[in-house]
Scaffold this active site. Structure first.
Site, PDB file in Angstrom:
ATOM      1  N   ASP A 199       0.818  -1.226   0.000  1.00  0.00           N
ATOM      2  CA  ASP A 199       0.000   0.000   0.000  1.00  0.00           C
ATOM      3  C   ASP A 199       0.849   1.273   0.000  1.00  0.00           C
ATOM      4  O   ASP A 199       0.666   2.158   0.867  1.00  0.00           O
ATOM      5  CB  ASP A 199      -0.914   0.020   1.244  1.00  0.00           C
ATOM      6  CG  ASP A 199      -1.688  -1.268   1.451  1.00  0.00           C
ATOM      7  OD1 ASP A 199      -2.109  -1.867   0.450  1.00  0.00           O
ATOM      8  OD2 ASP A 199      -1.872  -1.673   2.617  1.00  0.00           O
ATOM      9  N   GLU A 219     -11.520  -0.124  -3.284  1.00  0.00           N
ATOM     10  CA  GLU A 219     -10.701   0.436  -2.197  1.00  0.00           C
ATOM     11  C   GLU A 219      -9.500   1.158  -2.807  1.00  0.00           C
ATOM     12  O   GLU A 219      -9.367   1.248  -4.025  1.00  0.00           O
ATOM     13  CB  GLU A 219     -10.224  -0.681  -1.247  1.00  0.00           C
ATOM     14  CG  GLU A 219      -9.317  -1.709  -1.909  1.00  0.00           C
ATOM     15  CD  GLU A 219      -8.967  -2.889  -0.994  1.00  0.00           C
ATOM     16  OE1 GLU A 219      -9.491  -2.967   0.133  1.00  0.00           O
ATOM     17  OE2 GLU A 219      -8.174  -3.746  -1.438  1.00  0.00           O
TER      18      GLU A 219
HETATM   19  O1  FUB Z   1      -3.073  -3.679   3.439  1.00  0.00           O
HETATM   20  C1  FUB Z   1      -4.377  -3.857   3.982  1.00  0.00           C
HETATM   21  C2  FUB Z   1      -5.407  -3.541   2.975  1.00  0.00           C
HETATM   22  O2  FUB Z   1      -5.218  -4.356   1.824  1.00  0.00           O
HETATM   23  C3  FUB Z   1      -5.369  -2.138   2.427  1.00  0.00           C
HETATM   24  O3  FUB Z   1      -5.857  -1.176   3.300  1.00  0.00           O
HETATM   25  C4  FUB Z   1      -6.132  -2.342   1.180  1.00  0.00           C
HETATM   26  O4  FUB Z   1      -6.093  -1.279   0.283  1.00  0.00           O
HETATM   27  C5  FUB Z   1      -5.484  -3.600   0.652  1.00  0.00           C
HETATM   28  O5  FUB Z   1      -4.274  -3.340  -0.004  1.00  0.00           O
END
Ligand code: FUB
Length: 374
Positions: free
Chosen positions: A59, A269
């Site tokens: 991320d 997301e």
């Molecule tokens: O790394 C945890 C979660 O997985 C992140 O917040 C999302 O965007 C995904 O990458």
């Protein structure tokens, strides 16, 4: 993808994982880590290979502060504290601290600045330090991060430092009115700052459709408009929301909403907003279909018109990124799980991003070079 091609890709990725663990990327050696070959000769921080190999990172939110490129990633743990956590809710992402990385230039060194913020030092947080972001204003650096509070509800917190690499000191409570996860704080050219955030499923965005938290709420039906990310203007001091969060509309070329069943294009997301040639670009992950895609608007709060794919699916379930201009070139930072083969132990990489003359972005196959070599 044909089976033989897929097998070839898996072999290449496994080999690349071993290579990266051996001497690729930015290796840790104390708090400042030179990216060096085994014989000690400095090498470039190579594209499409892990930029750091002795911790697992994901991320990546990249920013240029004071002429240096800083990367604010999640830090995936080596071992799970709860191996039985439900993967439906992203329970395998059990991060407990953050590190900040920096790069002087891609032909120079990469530094791991060590622990910048720990779960134990965040008064309100209970678990799961997910994808963070950072911003700068008036001599102060702000680190934004999601975590589940002590009731298991995702909130977004802020921590501050005089140094872009931290350590950061967390505020006593999460940002009032915040919920869900994956904050991206975009500071516009006029100095106004906005937080974009939200994520489906484990990210709990569906649970806030009424304005209050309703656990395990269903999302919209397949032929209804998909949920968009949320946006809120930040206060002058960057520590709170100056306005209540509102939903961003993502529409197709006819102005019709992208539907929830359109999983190749709907928001899931990992919002990221950047500005290019006066236009706002909102990029995000489509989650279940594993694309990074983007939509463009003339105004920061949208509506955003869907344009296309930025990155083809990477190895691993999640895909998450940032886009940054550094020394006159544009870069995409992203992650995959090629360093470990495990979805909850990921590694940050980067690659160049290319715009076409009309402002559209060329789609990237992150494994194209390896396929050509073989
Ligand atoms: O790394 C945890 C979660 O997985 C992140 O917040 C999302 O965007 C995904 O990458």
């Amino acid at each position: 993808m044909r089976a033989d091609k897929q097998l070839k890709r898996i072999v290449i990725l496994v080999l690349m994982g071993f290579t990266a663990i051996g001497f690729g990327g930015c290796q840790t050696n104390g708090s400042t880590n030179a990216n060096q070959e085994a014989d000690g000769k400095e090498v470039t921080v190579l594209p499409n290979t892990p930029i750091i190999t002795d911790i697992f990172t994901a991320d990546p939110s990249a920013h240029v502060f004071d002429g240096q490129l800083y990367i604010y990633p999640s830090h995936d743990p080596d071992e799970l504290t709860d191996p039985n956590a439900s993967s439906d809710e992203g329970g395998q992402y059990q991060m407990t601290d953050y590190h900040v990385l920096s790069i002087d230039s891609f032909s120079g060194t990469c530094t791991d600045h060590g622990v910048a913020l720990s779960l134990a030092d965040i008064p309100w947080a209970g678990q799961q330090l997910w994808a963070p972001d950072a911003a700068y204003k008036k001599g102060k650096y702000f680190f934004y991060f999601p975590a589940k509070d002590k009731d298991g509800i995702f909130r977004i917190g802020v921590a501050t430092s005089k140094n872009p690499a931290g350590p950061f000191t967390a505020e006593e409570s999460y940002i009032a009115g915040s919920f869900s996860m994956d904050p991206c704080v975009f500071v516009d050219t006029d100095g106004a700052a906005y937080m974009f955030f939200g994520g489906l499923d484990g990210g709990q965005l569906e649970d806030w459709q009424t304005g209050a938290y309703v656990k395990d709420s269903a999302g919209p039906g397949k032929s209804e408009a998909a949920l968009g990310p949320m946006v809120a203007k930040m206060s002058e001091d960057m520590l709170s929301f100056a306005s209540a969060p509102t939903e961003i509309a993502i529409v197709d070329e006819n102005g019709d909403p992208i539907m929830a069943g359109d999983e190749n294009r709907r928001f899931f997301e990992a919002s990221w907003v950047h500005k290019y040639n006066g236009k706002y670009y909102l990029s995000y992950s489509t989650g279940t279909t594993h694309f990074l895609v983007y939509a463009v608007s003339d105004t920061v709060t949208g509506p955003y018109v869907y344009k296309g794919q930025i990155l083809e699916p990477v190895q691993g379930w999640t895909t998450h990124h940032s886009i940054v201009e550094f020394n006159g070139e544009w870069y995409l930072f992203y992650h995959d799980d090629s360093l470990s083969g495990l979805d909850y132990r990921r590694c940050v990489k980067y690659t160049k991003l290319t715009y076409n003359e009309d402002g559209t972005i060329q789609t990237i196959d992150p494994y194209a070079d390896m396929a050509e070599e073989n």
